[in-house]
Every structure is written in C-alpha cells, then in structure tokens.
Design an enzyme around this catalytic site. Sequence first.
Site, short mmCIF file in Angstrom:
data_model
loop_
_atom_site.label_atom_id
_atom_site.label_comp_id
_atom_site.label_asym_id
_atom_site.label_seq_id
_atom_site.Cartn_x
_atom_site.Cartn_y
_atom_site.Cartn_z
N GLY A 31 0.84 -1.31 -0.12
CA GLY A 31 -0.17 0.12 0.05
C GLY A 31 0.85 1.10 0.01
O GLY A 31 1.83 1.22 -0.22
N LEU A 33 0.32 3.56 -2.15
CA LEU A 33 0.90 3.24 -3.43
C LEU A 33 1.51 4.79 -4.15
O LEU A 33 0.65 5.85 -3.89
CB LEU A 33 -0.53 3.09 -4.48
N HIS A 37 4.59 1.74 -7.68
CA HIS A 37 3.54 0.76 -8.01
C HIS A 37 2.71 0.65 -9.10
O HIS A 37 2.42 -0.23 -9.55
CB HIS A 37 2.77 0.89 -6.57
N GLY A 147 9.36 -4.96 -8.28
CA GLY A 147 10.26 -3.86 -8.92
C GLY A 147 11.76 -3.94 -8.61
O GLY A 147 12.05 -4.60 -7.40
N GLN A 148 12.32 -3.57 -9.58
CA GLN A 148 14.01 -3.57 -9.44
C GLN A 148 14.48 -2.81 -8.15
O GLN A 148 15.46 -3.12 -7.83
CB GLN A 148 14.42 -3.09 -10.74
N ASP A 150 13.64 -3.29 -5.13
CA ASP A 150 14.07 -4.26 -4.25
C ASP A 150 14.70 -5.31 -4.95
O ASP A 150 13.98 -6.47 -4.92
CB ASP A 150 12.52 -4.49 -3.53
N GLN A 153 15.09 -8.66 -3.25
CA GLN A 153 13.72 -9.37 -2.99
C GLN A 153 13.19 -10.03 -4.35
O GLN A 153 12.92 -11.18 -4.23
CB GLN A 153 12.74 -8.29 -2.66
N ARG A 187 8.17 4.82 2.13
CA ARG A 187 8.85 5.63 3.20
C ARG A 187 9.22 7.00 2.93
O ARG A 187 9.65 7.60 4.01
CB ARG A 187 9.91 4.63 3.75
P1 AMP Z 1 6.15 -2.30 -1.38
O1 AMP Z 1 4.78 -1.89 -1.28
O2 AMP Z 1 7.29 -1.39 -0.80
O3 AMP Z 1 6.25 -3.69 -0.70
O4 AMP Z 1 6.43 -2.64 -2.63
C1 AMP Z 1 5.58 -3.35 -3.76
C2 AMP Z 1 6.33 -3.47 -4.97
O5 AMP Z 1 6.32 -2.35 -5.83
C3 AMP Z 1 7.50 -4.25 -4.90
O6 AMP Z 1 7.75 -5.22 -5.84
C4 AMP Z 1 8.44 -3.17 -5.07
O7 AMP Z 1 9.83 -3.53 -5.44
C5 AMP Z 1 7.75 -2.20 -6.05
N1 AMP Z 1 8.14 -0.83 -5.77
C6 AMP Z 1 8.54 -0.10 -4.87
N2 AMP Z 1 8.90 1.30 -5.05
C7 AMP Z 1 9.28 1.13 -6.39
C8 AMP Z 1 9.75 2.03 -7.33
N3 AMP Z 1 10.22 3.15 -6.94
N4 AMP Z 1 9.97 1.50 -8.66
C9 AMP Z 1 9.30 0.51 -9.25
N5 AMP Z 1 8.88 -0.57 -8.29
C10 AMP Z 1 8.70 -0.21 -6.98
#
Ligand code: AMP
Length: 284
Positions: A31, A33, A37, A147-148, A150, A153, A187
């Site tokens: 979330g 977003l 995302h 997402g790259q 992370d 991950q 964050r």
């Molecule tokens: P999160 O909500 O932070 O767990 O992220 C969910 C998905 O969004 C994960 O696959 C992240 O790698 C991806 N994500 C987060 N930030 C970015 C970004 N700045 N660019 C591309 N993907 C992202």
Amino acid sequence: MLVARSIDHARRAVAEARAAGQQIAFVPTMGALHAGHTSLIDAARDSSACVVVSIYVNPTQFGPNEDFTIYPRTFEADSEAAIRAGTHLLFAPTDSEIYPVNDQTRVHPGPLAEKLCGPYRPGHFEGVCTVVAKLFNIIQPDIAYFGQKDAQQALIIQRMVEDLRMPVRIIVCPTVRDPDGLAMSSRNARLAPKDRAMALSLYKSLCLARDRLIAGENSLGRIIAAMRSTIGEHAEIRVDYLSIVDAATLETPLTPAGRLLIAGAIRIGRTRLIDNLVVDLPTA
Ligand code: AMP
C-alpha cells in the site's frame, strides 16, 4: 474494481476471470501506492486481461524494532490509485486471512537472503517469501510483477518460484524515480525536506560508482570508499551497507566484470531507504 477482504471472495473473483479465459496478472504491495507501484500495475495491464493488486502490510517481514506500526496505511487513496491504474481486483486481506490462529509454517529462503539487507534485517526475507507464497497460493496468478527497486527481494522471489516449482512467471520492472533521482518509496513520505536532500546522497553515491565502473576503475574498495564519502558529508545518516556485487549471485566479484548490482541501504532517523543500480561491464 472489486475489493476483496477474504480469501474466498478473492478466489471466486479470480475463478470467474479464469473461466472467461483471462490471464491473471498480480502485483503484491504493502500500500501507500505511488508511481513505482502504478508502473507495475500498468505493466500487468499491458500483459493480462485481469489485474489483481494486493495491499497487505505484512507483519512477519518487519523486525521488532522496525517501522511496522508507523508504516503508512492509506487505504482510501490507494484504492482510488488502484482504480485509476486499471486494477480489476484489489485484495486487501485481514490479518486472520493471512496468519490464521495456529499458523506456523514459514518459507525459509537460501543464501541469497543472507547478503546485502540480510544481516541488517534478520527474518525479513523469510517473512517476504512466506507472505508472497501465501498470496500466490490464494490468487494463483499466471504472472507477477515486482520492482527492481527491491532487487534482492526480486531475486529471492525468482529463486523461490523456481525452487518450489510455483507455476508463475516473475517480471521485474525498472525503478521509478522522482525527477531529482530519488527512488520512489512509501517511506519517502516520512522524510522531512532536509532529510530528502540527505536521502538523495544514496542515489548520488550509486551514480558515482556506476560512472567509475564504466570508466574502467577496477578497485571496488576505492569505489566503495568514494561512495561512503559522498554519503559521509551528512552526519545524521547511518550507512547499513554499500556494495558492488554480481547481479545474479550477490557475491562480491574479484574484479569488476559482467552484470553488477551497485546497492546501498541507509537510515535517516527511523526511516530506512534502499536503492540500487545495475551496470553491465564486459565479461572478464
Ligand atoms: P512495497 O509496497 O514497498 O512492498 O512494494 C511493492 C512492489 O512495488 C515491490 O515489488 C517493489 O519492488 C515495487 N516498488 C516499490 N517502489 C518502487 C519503485 N520506486 N519503482 C518500481 N517498483 C517499486
């Protein structure tokens, strides 16, 4: 857009889409977003007729002193963003759906999880693998987007899918950045304007490393020292790590060659930020 809070509801919706012959694409998130995302949702929509997004702040991937309780939770805005991005099903499960009473099974990743963020976030990747495995079992997507941003991950999830023979294709999408280069992150909302400038120093240090590697500098030690001094100008920042590793194994290479991941993690107060760049050098 349908919103499902229960596994039953989500499964029924996915079954209908599948019965209609649709491919199921899945974007798991926590979330808050942002455009990072929604870039994943866009890619999912391009590939598949049915796009499922999950929002779940997964407790098991946070350590006891981490920011689980203060992690941003913005469901209303998220659900609007998900609609705008073309999501068909938003799965926002309750805790008891994901971790029922007596839940005890965990997915333990291998050595990839011990590198980079591993030592600084014990148990984190086990929590990630566990929740992603559960979500994959619930949604049973054909294809899932990560997402790259992370990078570690994404690698660990690709490994898990391969090792556990899960029938899902993993696609890793590029990191989306603000115009100044800061990688978008849920964050970032917690950064004060002065913290934001400090946060940018991580990206600057990654760019410096990339440029030096491309220019042919071959001492990783010297490059990492230069990265540290780029960040070291800001006393309030704590560096967890700055590393240059093989992009597939996360091992430190003897000499810089092939596809490398330049990755770093810093803390500004209670906010931990990660970022990375990939550089392709001639193979040794
Ligand atoms: P999160 O909500 O932070 O767990 O992220 C969910 C998905 O969004 C994960 O696959 C992240 O790698 C991806 N994500 C987060 N930030 C970015 C970004 N700045 N660019 C591309 N993907 C992202």
